[in-house]
Design a protein around this motif. Structure first.
Motif, PDB file in Angstrom:
ATOM      1  N   UNK A  72       0.412  -1.406   0.096  1.00 38.82           N
ATOM      2  CA  UNK A  72      -0.162  -0.255  -0.032  1.00 38.82           C
ATOM      3  C   UNK A  72       0.402   0.863   0.262  1.00 38.82           C
ATOM      4  N   UNK A  73       0.903   2.088  -0.792  1.00 46.30           N
ATOM      5  CA  UNK A  73       1.369   3.434  -1.420  1.00 46.30           C
ATOM      6  C   UNK A  73       2.628   3.093  -1.328  1.00 46.30           C
ATOM      7  N   UNK A  74       3.512   2.592  -2.184  1.00 43.33           N
ATOM      8  CA  UNK A  74       4.585   2.254  -2.096  1.00 43.33           C
ATOM      9  C   UNK A  74       5.882   1.417  -0.562  1.00 43.33           C
ATOM     10  N   UNK A  75       4.683   1.193   0.144  1.00 44.12           N
ATOM     11  CA  UNK A  75       5.408   0.436   1.279  1.00 44.12           C
ATOM     12  C   UNK A  75       5.929   1.375   2.158  1.00 44.12           C
ATOM     13  N   UNK A 100     -21.124  12.387 -17.571  1.00 41.44           N
ATOM     14  CA  UNK A 100     -20.838  12.432 -18.664  1.00 41.44           C
ATOM     15  C   UNK A 100     -22.079  11.285 -19.347  1.00 41.44           C
ATOM     16  N   UNK A 101     -22.198  11.511 -20.613  1.00 43.52           N
ATOM     17  CA  UNK A 101     -22.972  10.151 -21.384  1.00 43.52           C
ATOM     18  C   UNK A 101     -21.678   8.519 -20.757  1.00 43.52           C
ATOM     19  N   UNK A 102     -20.789   8.897 -20.840  1.00 44.19           N
ATOM     20  CA  UNK A 102     -20.172   7.380 -20.310  1.00 44.19           C
ATOM     21  C   UNK A 102     -19.609   7.497 -19.616  1.00 44.19           C
ATOM     22  N   UNK A 103     -19.155   7.232 -18.868  1.00 48.78           N
ATOM     23  CA  UNK A 103     -17.541   6.896 -17.852  1.00 48.78           C
ATOM     24  C   UNK A 103     -17.482   5.324 -17.820  1.00 48.78           C
ATOM     25  N   UNK A 104     -16.068   5.793 -17.700  1.00 48.35           N
ATOM     26  CA  UNK A 104     -15.422   4.583 -16.962  1.00 48.35           C
ATOM     27  C   UNK A 104     -13.822   4.279 -16.114  1.00 48.35           C
ATOM     28  N   UNK A 105     -14.210   3.344 -15.472  1.00 45.05           N
ATOM     29  CA  UNK A 105     -13.696   3.448 -14.517  1.00 45.05           C
ATOM     30  C   UNK A 105     -12.488   2.276 -14.601  1.00 45.05           C
ATOM     31  N   UNK A 106     -11.435   3.037 -14.214  1.00 50.71           N
ATOM     32  CA  UNK A 106      -9.981   2.145 -13.878  1.00 50.71           C
ATOM     33  C   UNK A 106      -9.786   1.709 -12.656  1.00 50.71           C
ATOM     34  N   UNK A 107      -8.839   0.561 -12.292  1.00 46.88           N
ATOM     35  CA  UNK A 107      -8.572  -0.046 -11.237  1.00 46.88           C
ATOM     36  C   UNK A 107      -6.582   0.467 -11.910  1.00 46.88           C
ATOM     37  N   UNK A 108      -6.124   1.170 -10.677  1.00 46.46           N
ATOM     38  CA  UNK A 108      -4.482   1.204 -11.413  1.00 46.46           C
ATOM     39  C   UNK A 108      -4.544   0.277 -12.176  1.00 46.46           C
ATOM     40  N   UNK A 109      -3.884  -0.907 -11.378  1.00 48.17           N
ATOM     41  CA  UNK A 109      -3.737  -2.000 -12.568  1.00 48.17           C
ATOM     42  C   UNK A 109      -3.997  -2.193 -13.725  1.00 48.17           C
ATOM     43  N   UNK A 110      -5.220  -1.993 -14.062  1.00 46.08           N
ATOM     44  CA  UNK A 110      -5.989  -1.396 -15.634  1.00 46.08           C
ATOM     45  C   UNK A 110      -5.442  -0.818 -16.707  1.00 46.08           C
ATOM     46  N   UNK A 111      -4.448  -0.031 -16.608  1.00 44.10           N
ATOM     47  CA  UNK A 111      -4.396   1.470 -16.925  1.00 44.10           C
ATOM     48  C   UNK A 111      -3.153   1.368 -17.143  1.00 44.10           C
ATOM     49  N   UNK A 112      -2.118   1.440 -15.756  1.00 38.31           N
ATOM     50  CA  UNK A 112      -0.856   0.960 -15.761  1.00 38.31           C
ATOM     51  C   UNK A 112      -0.124  -0.286 -15.581  1.00 38.31           C
ATOM     52  N   UNK A 113      -1.103  -0.777 -15.106  1.00 36.16           N
ATOM     53  CA  UNK A 113      -0.285  -2.499 -14.503  1.00 36.16           C
ATOM     54  C   UNK A 113       0.742  -2.737 -13.566  1.00 36.16           C
ATOM     55  N   UNK A 114       1.597  -2.979 -13.878  1.00 37.34           N
ATOM     56  CA  UNK A 114       2.925  -2.705 -12.882  1.00 37.34           C
ATOM     57  C   UNK A 114       3.956  -1.665 -13.134  1.00 37.34           C
ATOM     58  N   UNK A 115       3.735  -1.714 -14.581  1.00 37.46           N
ATOM     59  CA  UNK A 115       4.996  -0.233 -14.730  1.00 37.46           C
ATOM     60  C   UNK A 115       4.974   1.003 -13.879  1.00 37.46           C
ATOM     61  N   UNK A 116       6.490   1.123 -13.351  1.00 45.10           N
ATOM     62  CA  UNK A 116       6.580   2.249 -12.591  1.00 45.10           C
ATOM     63  C   UNK A 116       6.339   3.872 -12.881  1.00 45.10           C
ATOM     64  N   UNK A 117       5.776   4.594 -12.379  1.00 44.40           N
ATOM     65  CA  UNK A 117       5.350   5.333 -12.279  1.00 44.40           C
ATOM     66  C   UNK A 117       6.450   6.576 -13.883  1.00 44.40           C
TER      67      UNK A 117
END
Length: 165
Positions: A72-75, A100-117
C-alpha cells in the motif's frame, strides 16, 4: 485526491487541456465537504470551455485499489489507511457530479499494470504530439511538485484511447 487531482480533457483521442485541479485546502471541514468540494472543482474545470457533453463526452477516472499492507502506497510507513476511503469517496462524488454520457472507471493495475510511475510517464510524454506537449508542459509547470498527478491523468487518458500500451 482529497485536496486536488490531475485532470485531462481530450476530444477524439487528442488532448486539449490538462491541469492539477485544486479542491478545498482546508483541514477544518468535514470529509464529506471535501469530497463535494473536490467534485465541484473538477466540474468547474471541465466546464471552463463550455459544455463538453454535446461532444459525446466520456469520463475516465481512476478508482483506488486496496493492496496488501506491504504494498500500500509503495510500502511507505505512517500512511493512513483512511486515505484510500477518502480517495474512493472523491471518485464517487466526481462521477456523480460529472454526468457524462459514459463513464469508465479503471483500477490502477488496469491502466498501468506494474509499470513504475516514471516509465509510465515517459511513455505518455513520448506519445504526445508537439501541440499536446505544450498543453501538458504548461499544466505540469503550474502544478509544480504535484505534476505527477497531471502525468497520471495524461497517461491514463492515452491508455484509454489506445495511444500507449
Amino acid at each position: 485526491g482529497l485536496h486536488g487531482c490531475g485532470a485531462t480533457f481530450g476530444i477524439k483521442g487528442v488532448i486539449k487541456r490538462a491541469a492539477y485541479v485544486r479542491g478545498n485546502p482546508s483541514t477544518k471541514v468535514s470529509q464529506a465537504e471535501l469530497w463535494k468540494d473536490m467534485a465541484a472543482a473538477v466540474r468547474r474545470w471541465s466546464d471552463e470551455e463550455g459544455d463538453p457533453y454535446p461532444l459525446g463526452g466520456e469520463l475516465v477516472i481512476e478508482c483506488p485499489q486496496v493492496y496488501k499492507a506491504s504494498h500500500q502506497r509503495g510500502g511507505k510507513e505512517r500512511t493512513d489507511p483512511q486515505d484510500i476511503v477518502n480517495l474512493a469517496a472523491c471518485v464517487g462524488a466526481i462521477v456523480a457530479k460529472l454526468t457524462y454520457p459514459q463513464t469508465k472507471v479503471y483500477l490502477p493495475r488496469e491502466w498501468k499494470g506494474q509499470v513504475p510511475k516514471d516509465i509510465c510517464h515517459a511513455r505518455a510524454i513520448k506519445a504526445l504530439t508537439p501541440e499536446e506537449l505544450v498543453v501538458v508542459d504548461a499544466a505540469c509547470t503550474e502544478a509544480g511538485k504535484l505534476a505527477h498527478n497531471v502525468l497520471d491523468s495524461v497517461a491514463m487518458y492515452l491508455k484509454h484511447v489506445g495511444r500507449v500500451v
